[in-house]
Design a protein around this motif. Structure first.
Motif, mmCIF file in Angstrom:
data_model
loop_
_atom_site.group_PDB
_atom_site.id
_atom_site.type_symbol
_atom_site.label_atom_id
_atom_site.label_comp_id
_atom_site.label_asym_id
_atom_site.label_seq_id
_atom_site.Cartn_x
_atom_site.Cartn_y
_atom_site.Cartn_z
ATOM 1 N N GLU A 1 -4.964 8.033 2.233
ATOM 2 C CA GLU A 1 -4.088 7.528 1.067
ATOM 3 C C GLU A 1 -3.601 8.379 0.123
ATOM 4 O O GLU A 1 -2.259 8.480 -0.088
ATOM 5 N N ASP B 1 0.948 -1.237 0.296
ATOM 6 C CA ASP B 1 -0.018 0.122 0.030
ATOM 7 C C ASP B 1 0.923 1.323 0.134
ATOM 8 O O ASP B 1 2.136 1.103 0.268
ATOM 9 N N ARG C 1 -7.247 4.960 6.549
ATOM 10 C CA ARG C 1 -6.430 4.522 5.512
ATOM 11 C C ARG C 1 -7.121 5.025 4.295
ATOM 12 O O ARG C 1 -6.477 5.511 3.372
#
Length: 529
Positions: free
Chosen positions: A201, A125, A197
């Protein structure tokens, strides 16, 4: 350990003796065979009484480094763990010259473990979510956390049941369910991290690019001799390492931002009293969640009975959950506004380079601390200003509506309802470590600056059209109040109030009809083609 008494009837004792004798004979045979392999010219070349100061199994190379460079065996063991084997003598010399022999071995061991955890991660990620979660849990653990007791869970369940009954009397929005969570701080971290998250991001992507660019710029400025001797083979240009270091740089920036997210979420977990107190739909299952430890901390110094505090906060959280459930467009709009703001963030690479020059880049915690206030340029772009205006408006509308509904639901039941409402407003106005952390993390403040205007608008709308008209204004984003309406709440109420609340339904029907007619024209056009 003293010898245990032998049992003459136990067959295992005899087998142990025979096994030991067999092992001794096999070692003797091996020694004889090895002796045949030693050339005659070497026999007697080494004295039989050489001193052996090292422990059995120790690495001969380690002893040599200790003697030659003065590094302690503990530091050499840590370096061997980091490099995965023998320590190159040139590297050991360079590290000695850099003062590694002055570092506490325990501290070095902790740093190596952290670095190995960072680089061993298979997280692909934009930032290391696992590291963020672990850091947040450690943050709340250091601040103090405990499993919620069963009596505390029962008290919270009862408070939420009462809150739902009172809300039924003042709003047509229905409760999405009866699920209630009494969370510890760590449980709140685990439950809300997926939404954090999603929110950050876009920032992580920008930070990753900026940190990578800053480190590349530093490496490119280093010519031959710019690094300590022994770190690179002679004649190698540091810029030649860039291609090989790309994955390392990506993991470093992802780990660094993961640490920053973790500390921010962990700090927030020590303060927030409920699942969605920040005004964002952080709880995925639309349940009412409160943190009993933080509720008690909030109640300290208020001079209000804890039972009243618990019920009042349960009413606020249950009202917010109903709103997010019954108005399906508001949650996604809030998330989109945060992401739009974050996506256009301008990373200050000059300040990052300055921070990198003044900190030990092998220490992830030092990196995170140095960059905490160094990431974002102070002036937002036009796109950011538009996203920020939209976000502040939506946050104000949500929290203003919750203020009005919570007041209506509690003022006839809780003697200290007004005092509790004022305490919540003061809490938002003064801010705290959580707000400061997210100002550095995402570059924005999660406090609705126009909340009082929004509360006045909802109260005026309720006075003119009742609770049904107040809640009906959420029916569609095109008829919901805007930032301009917050500047003139009475004008909005008068405009809506030129006829009865059925006009809201008519406006919605017109919007839907226009959308269907547009879709129909598109279909006929396709058929014509």
């Amino acid at each position: 350990m003293p010898d245990l008494p032998r049992d003459p009837d136990d067959p295992r004792d005899e087998s142990d003796d025979s096994t030991a004798e067999s092992a001794d004979s096999s070692f003797d045979a091996r020694d004889d065979s090895l002796g045949d392999l030693v050339p005659d010219s070497l026999e007697g070349a080494f004295p039989d009484d050489l001193p052996n100061d090292r422990a059995d199994g120790a690495d001969d190379s380690a002893d040599g480094l200790s003697d030659e460079y003065g590094l302690s065996p503990e530091i050499e063991a840590v370096l061997a763990r980091l490099t995965g084997g023998m320590v190159d003598p040139d590297m050991a010399k360079a590290l000695k010259d850099m003062g590694i022999d002055q570092v506490d071995p325990a501290m070095l061991q902790m740093m190596v473990g952290q670095m190995q955890s960072m680089f061993a991660s298979t997280d692909t990620d934009t930032f290391n979510v696992s590291l963020a979660t672990d850091t947040a849990r450690k943050t709340v653990s250091e601040a103090g956390d405990a499993i919620v007791s069963e009596p505390a869970r029962r008290q919270l369940d009862q408070a939420v049941q009462v809150a739902e009954l009172w809300l039924d009397e003042v709003t047509a929005f229905e409760a999405p369910g009866i699920t209630t969570h009494a969370w510890s701080r760590a449980e709140w971290v685990e439950a809300t991290m997926p939404m954090w998250r999603t929110l950050v991001e876009p920032v992580a992507e920008g930070v990753g690019r900026a940190v990578g660019d800053a480190m590349r710029a530093q490496l490119q400025e280093l010519g031959e001799g710019g690094l300590p001797e022994g770190i690179l083979p002679a004649g190698m240009d540091p810029a030649a390492m860039l291609g090989q270091m790309e994955p390392v740089l990506a993991k470093m920036s992802g780990a660094m931002f993961g640490l920053q997210v973790g500390q921010a979420v962990g700090t927030l977990a020590t303060e927030t009293v409920s699942g969605t107190e920040v005004g964002l739909p952080l709880v995925p299952d639309r349940s009412v969640a409160l943190l009993p430890a933080n509720v008690e901390a909030f109640a300290e110094g208020l001079g209000v009975d804890l039972d009243q505090v618990r019920i009042y906060l349960a009413v606020r959280e249950a009202a917010r959950v109903r709103l997010f459930s019954e108005v399906p467009w508001i949650g996604p709009q809030l998330v989109a506004a945060v992401r739009d703001y974050a996506r256009d963030i301008s990373i200050d690479t000059d300040r990052i380079e300055t921070a990198l020059q003044s900190v030990d880049t092998s220490d992830a915690n030092a990196l995170q601390s140095a960059l905490q206030d160094q990431l974002f340029r102070p002036d937002p772009s036009p796109a950011q200003r538009a996203a920020l205006d939209r976000l502040e408006t939506y946050l104000a509308l949500v929290e203003g509506w919750v203020d009005v509904v919570a007041d209506r639901a509690t003022r006839e039941h809780l003697p200290q309802s007004a005092a509790l409402g004022e305490a919540v407003r003061r809490r938002r106005a003064t801010g705290g470590p959580a707000e400061k952390a997210f100002a550095g993390l995402v570059g924005l403040e999660l406090r609705p600056r126009r909340l009082r205007d929004a509360a006045n608008l909802w109260a005026a709308l309720e006075a003119k059209h009742g609770a049904e008209g107040r809640d009906g204004a959420w029916g569609h984003p095109d008829v919901a109040p805007t930032g301009a309406d917050l500047d003139d709440p009475l004008g909005y109420v008068e405009r809506i109030g030129r006829s009865d609340s059925a006009d809201l339904d008519a406006a919605l029907d017109q919007l839907l009809t226009e959308g269907e007619s547009d879709g129909g024209r598109g279909s006929s056009d396709e058929g014509g083609r």
